[in-house]
Design a protein around this motif. Sequence first.
Motif, PDB file in Angstrom:
ATOM      1  N   ALA A  59       0.825  -1.206   0.000  1.00  0.00           N
ATOM      2  CA  ALA A  59       0.000   0.000   0.000  1.00  0.00           C
ATOM      3  C   ALA A  59       0.866   1.265   0.000  1.00  0.00           C
ATOM      4  O   ALA A  59       0.568   2.249  -0.686  1.00  0.00           O
ATOM      5  N   SER A  60       1.967   1.228   0.761  1.00  0.00           N
ATOM      6  CA  SER A  60       2.879   2.375   0.794  1.00  0.00           C
ATOM      7  C   SER A  60       3.531   2.599  -0.562  1.00  0.00           C
ATOM      8  O   SER A  60       3.697   3.749  -1.016  1.00  0.00           O
ATOM      9  N   MET A  61       3.912   1.511  -1.241  1.00  0.00           N
ATOM     10  CA  MET A  61       4.516   1.649  -2.563  1.00  0.00           C
ATOM     11  C   MET A  61       3.511   2.183  -3.579  1.00  0.00           C
ATOM     12  O   MET A  61       3.868   2.976  -4.462  1.00  0.00           O
ATOM     13  N   GLU A  62       2.248   1.773  -3.461  1.00  0.00           N
ATOM     14  CA  GLU A  62       1.228   2.313  -4.360  1.00  0.00           C
ATOM     15  C   GLU A  62       1.041   3.806  -4.126  1.00  0.00           C
ATOM     16  O   GLU A  62       0.853   4.571  -5.076  1.00  0.00           O
ATOM     17  N   THR A  63       1.105   4.223  -2.863  1.00  0.00           N
ATOM     18  CA  THR A  63       1.019   5.650  -2.551  1.00  0.00           C
ATOM     19  C   THR A  63       2.201   6.402  -3.141  1.00  0.00           C
ATOM     20  O   THR A  63       2.056   7.497  -3.704  1.00  0.00           O
ATOM     21  N   LEU A  64       3.411   5.812  -3.023  1.00  0.00           N
ATOM     22  CA  LEU A  64       4.606   6.429  -3.599  1.00  0.00           C
ATOM     23  C   LEU A  64       4.473   6.556  -5.114  1.00  0.00           C
ATOM     24  O   LEU A  64       4.793   7.608  -5.694  1.00  0.00           O
ATOM     25  N   LEU A  65       3.996   5.498  -5.773  1.00  0.00           N
ATOM     26  CA  LEU A  65       3.805   5.545  -7.224  1.00  0.00           C
ATOM     27  C   LEU A  65       2.834   6.654  -7.610  1.00  0.00           C
ATOM     28  O   LEU A  65       3.050   7.383  -8.593  1.00  0.00           O
ATOM     29  N   ASP A  66       1.765   6.784  -6.851  1.00  0.00           N
ATOM     30  CA  ASP A  66       0.777   7.829  -7.150  1.00  0.00           C
ATOM     31  C   ASP A  66       1.389   9.217  -6.995  1.00  0.00           C
ATOM     32  O   ASP A  66       1.120  10.114  -7.797  1.00  0.00           O
ATOM     33  N   GLU A  67       2.226   9.400  -5.976  1.00  0.00           N
ATOM     34  CA  GLU A  67       2.862  10.702  -5.779  1.00  0.00           C
ATOM     35  C   GLU A  67       3.819  11.023  -6.932  1.00  0.00           C
ATOM     36  O   GLU A  67       3.905  12.167  -7.376  1.00  0.00           O
ATOM     37  N   ILE A  68       4.537  10.015  -7.412  1.00  0.00           N
ATOM     38  CA  ILE A  68       5.451  10.239  -8.542  1.00  0.00           C
ATOM     39  C   ILE A  68       4.661  10.596  -9.797  1.00  0.00           C
ATOM     40  O   ILE A  68       5.005  11.537 -10.527  1.00  0.00           O
ATOM     41  N   HIS A  69       3.585   9.836 -10.060  1.00  0.00           N
ATOM     42  CA  HIS A  69       2.739  10.152 -11.211  1.00  0.00           C
ATOM     43  C   HIS A  69       2.149  11.565 -11.093  1.00  0.00           C
ATOM     44  O   HIS A  69       2.057  12.296 -12.080  1.00  0.00           O
ATOM     45  N   SER A  70       1.746  11.924  -9.883  1.00  0.00           N
ATOM     46  CA  SER A  70       1.154  13.235  -9.664  1.00  0.00           C
ATOM     47  C   SER A  70       2.147  14.350  -9.977  1.00  0.00           C
ATOM     48  O   SER A  70       1.805  15.343 -10.639  1.00  0.00           O
ATOM     49  N   GLN A  71       3.394  14.178  -9.521  1.00  0.00           N
ATOM     50  CA  GLN A  71       4.416  15.197  -9.788  1.00  0.00           C
ATOM     51  C   GLN A  71       4.741  15.268 -11.279  1.00  0.00           C
ATOM     52  O   GLN A  71       4.909  16.357 -11.841  1.00  0.00           O
ATOM     53  N   ARG A  72       4.812  14.112 -11.936  1.00  0.00           N
ATOM     54  CA  ARG A  72       5.071  14.090 -13.379  1.00  0.00           C
ATOM     55  C   ARG A  72       3.963  14.812 -14.137  1.00  0.00           C
ATOM     56  O   ARG A  72       4.231  15.627 -15.039  1.00  0.00           O
ATOM     57  N   ASP A  73       2.714  14.537 -13.773  1.00  0.00           N
ATOM     58  CA  ASP A  73       1.587  15.177 -14.452  1.00  0.00           C
ATOM     59  C   ASP A  73       1.549  16.680 -14.197  1.00  0.00           C
ATOM     60  O   ASP A  73       1.195  17.460 -15.083  1.00  0.00           O
ATOM     61  N   LEU A  74       1.916  17.085 -12.978  1.00  0.00           N
ATOM     62  CA  LEU A  74       1.930  18.514 -12.667  1.00  0.00           C
ATOM     63  C   LEU A  74       2.956  19.246 -13.520  1.00  0.00           C
ATOM     64  O   LEU A  74       2.667  20.319 -14.079  1.00  0.00           O
ATOM     65  N   LEU A  75       4.150  18.683 -13.661  1.00  0.00           N
ATOM     66  CA  LEU A  75       5.168  19.311 -14.497  1.00  0.00           C
ATOM     67  C   LEU A  75       4.723  19.363 -15.958  1.00  0.00           C
ATOM     68  O   LEU A  75       4.911  20.371 -16.640  1.00  0.00           O
ATOM     69  N   ALA A  76       4.125  18.266 -16.438  1.00  0.00           N
ATOM     70  CA  ALA A  76       3.628  18.251 -17.813  1.00  0.00           C
ATOM     71  C   ALA A  76       2.538  19.292 -18.007  1.00  0.00           C
ATOM     72  O   ALA A  76       2.463  19.962 -19.045  1.00  0.00           O
ATOM     73  N   ALA A  77       1.673  19.460 -17.000  1.00  0.00           N
ATOM     74  CA  ALA A  77       0.596  20.446 -17.088  1.00  0.00           C
ATOM     75  C   ALA A  77       1.156  21.861 -17.151  1.00  0.00           C
ATOM     76  O   ALA A  77       0.684  22.697 -17.932  1.00  0.00           O
ATOM     77  N   GLU A  78       2.184  22.137 -16.353  1.00  0.00           N
ATOM     78  CA  GLU A  78       2.781  23.481 -16.363  1.00  0.00           C
ATOM     79  C   GLU A  78       3.478  23.767 -17.686  1.00  0.00           C
ATOM     80  O   GLU A  78       3.485  24.904 -18.163  1.00  0.00           O
ATOM     81  N   PRO A 127     -10.506  10.408 -15.836  1.00  0.00           N
ATOM     82  CA  PRO A 127     -10.692   9.874 -14.486  1.00  0.00           C
ATOM     83  C   PRO A 127      -9.453   9.991 -13.609  1.00  0.00           C
ATOM     84  O   PRO A 127      -9.574  10.161 -12.393  1.00  0.00           O
ATOM     85  N   VAL A 128      -8.267   9.916 -14.209  1.00  0.00           N
ATOM     86  CA  VAL A 128      -7.041  10.026 -13.422  1.00  0.00           C
ATOM     87  C   VAL A 128      -6.864  11.453 -12.910  1.00  0.00           C
ATOM     88  O   VAL A 128      -6.583  11.669 -11.720  1.00  0.00           O
ATOM     89  N   LEU A 129      -7.037  12.437 -13.781  1.00  0.00           N
ATOM     90  CA  LEU A 129      -6.877  13.832 -13.365  1.00  0.00           C
ATOM     91  C   LEU A 129      -7.958  14.241 -12.374  1.00  0.00           C
ATOM     92  O   LEU A 129      -7.680  14.934 -11.390  1.00  0.00           O
ATOM     93  N   LEU A 130      -9.193  13.799 -12.630  1.00  0.00           N
ATOM     94  CA  LEU A 130     -10.270  14.104 -11.691  1.00  0.00           C
ATOM     95  C   LEU A 130      -9.991  13.444 -10.338  1.00  0.00           C
ATOM     96  O   LEU A 130     -10.208  14.053  -9.278  1.00  0.00           O
ATOM     97  N   GLY A 131      -9.497  12.219 -10.366  1.00  0.00           N
ATOM     98  CA  GLY A 131      -9.137  11.544  -9.117  1.00  0.00           C
ATOM     99  C   GLY A 131      -8.046  12.275  -8.370  1.00  0.00           C
ATOM    100  O   GLY A 131      -8.050  12.342  -7.137  1.00  0.00           O
ATOM    101  N   ARG A 132      -7.087  12.858  -9.106  1.00  0.00           N
ATOM    102  CA  ARG A 132      -6.014  13.623  -8.464  1.00  0.00           C
ATOM    103  C   ARG A 132      -6.563  14.870  -7.796  1.00  0.00           C
ATOM    104  O   ARG A 132      -6.147  15.254  -6.697  1.00  0.00           O
ATOM    105  N   ILE A 133      -7.475  15.558  -8.477  1.00  0.00           N
ATOM    106  CA  ILE A 133      -8.069  16.768  -7.905  1.00  0.00           C
ATOM    107  C   ILE A 133      -8.810  16.429  -6.621  1.00  0.00           C
ATOM    108  O   ILE A 133      -8.619  17.072  -5.584  1.00  0.00           O
ATOM    109  N   LEU A 134      -9.651  15.397  -6.674  1.00  0.00           N
ATOM    110  CA  LEU A 134     -10.391  14.990  -5.482  1.00  0.00           C
ATOM    111  C   LEU A 134      -9.439  14.512  -4.383  1.00  0.00           C
ATOM    112  O   LEU A 134      -9.640  14.815  -3.199  1.00  0.00           O
ATOM    113  N   GLY A 135      -8.394  13.776  -4.771  1.00  0.00           N
ATOM    114  CA  GLY A 135      -7.424  13.302  -3.793  1.00  0.00           C
ATOM    115  C   GLY A 135      -6.734  14.437  -3.071  1.00  0.00           C
ATOM    116  O   GLY A 135      -6.549  14.390  -1.847  1.00  0.00           O
ATOM    117  N   ASN A 136      -6.349  15.475  -3.799  1.00  0.00           N
ATOM    118  CA  ASN A 136      -5.712  16.630  -3.167  1.00  0.00           C
ATOM    119  C   ASN A 136      -6.678  17.335  -2.225  1.00  0.00           C
ATOM    120  O   ASN A 136      -6.278  17.819  -1.156  1.00  0.00           O
TER     121      ASN A 136
END
Length: 234
Positions: A59-78, A127-136
């Motif tokens: 579960a911790s590794m899945e959380t870490l993966l999600d955080e990495i994906h989130s940071q990658r998507d944020l940089l791509a969005a900017e 769904p991934v981006l919407l999930g990120r918004i709700l998650g934050n």
Amino acid sequence: EDYTVFSVLDVSHEKRRRILERIFFHDILNTAGGVCGILSILGDEAPAELARDLSGLHASMETLLDEIHSQRDLLAAEHGDLIPRLQDVDAGEVLRQAVARYATHPLARRRGVELGPCPPGTVVSDPVLLGRILGNMVKNALEAVPRDRVVTVGGEADGELVRFFVSNPGRMDDSAARQVFKRSFSTKGRDRGLGTYSMRLLAERYLGGSVGFTARDGVVEFSVVLPRTGPEGN
């Protein structure tokens, strides 16, 4: 007299940094994904006394993966490189997934995450981006809410608009309210503040929606409003 002003900016360092970022995210996602996969296999075959610990590590590794994906998507969005993958998303299901995911999050210790009203039907979104918004939104609420209190995740429909919200008991002073969506602004210390900034960036630039909040009567509520048919021109 007529004059011409000619300006040149060397952006080679920016291009080099972006290449290094892509290499970094590719390599670290491969490594973290491999560890996550190994933990999943070990958990299936481990004796009962180790299964719980391996499940926690997974579960911790899945959380870490999600955080990495989130940071990658944020940089791509900017950078303007993010391409949303739009599809029909069940409005109620995306809320149920957010509640299930964060009810067991470390931030939810001695705090509750409950499902409120769910809007009917679907919305065209990523769904991934919407999930990120709700998650934050949920993570911010869990960090702000006192212990033994509850965060509520819900939504409602209004014609061709769907509003998703996360509310929690709390207050926000006027100074924080004016800066809440600024990059790197946070009431929680230095090197924070990307959560609310990324909510607005993803919702408004890529999903055709809007993000806002209210703070009254001892309740703080963040919300994202999306058109049912998705961003214009999709």
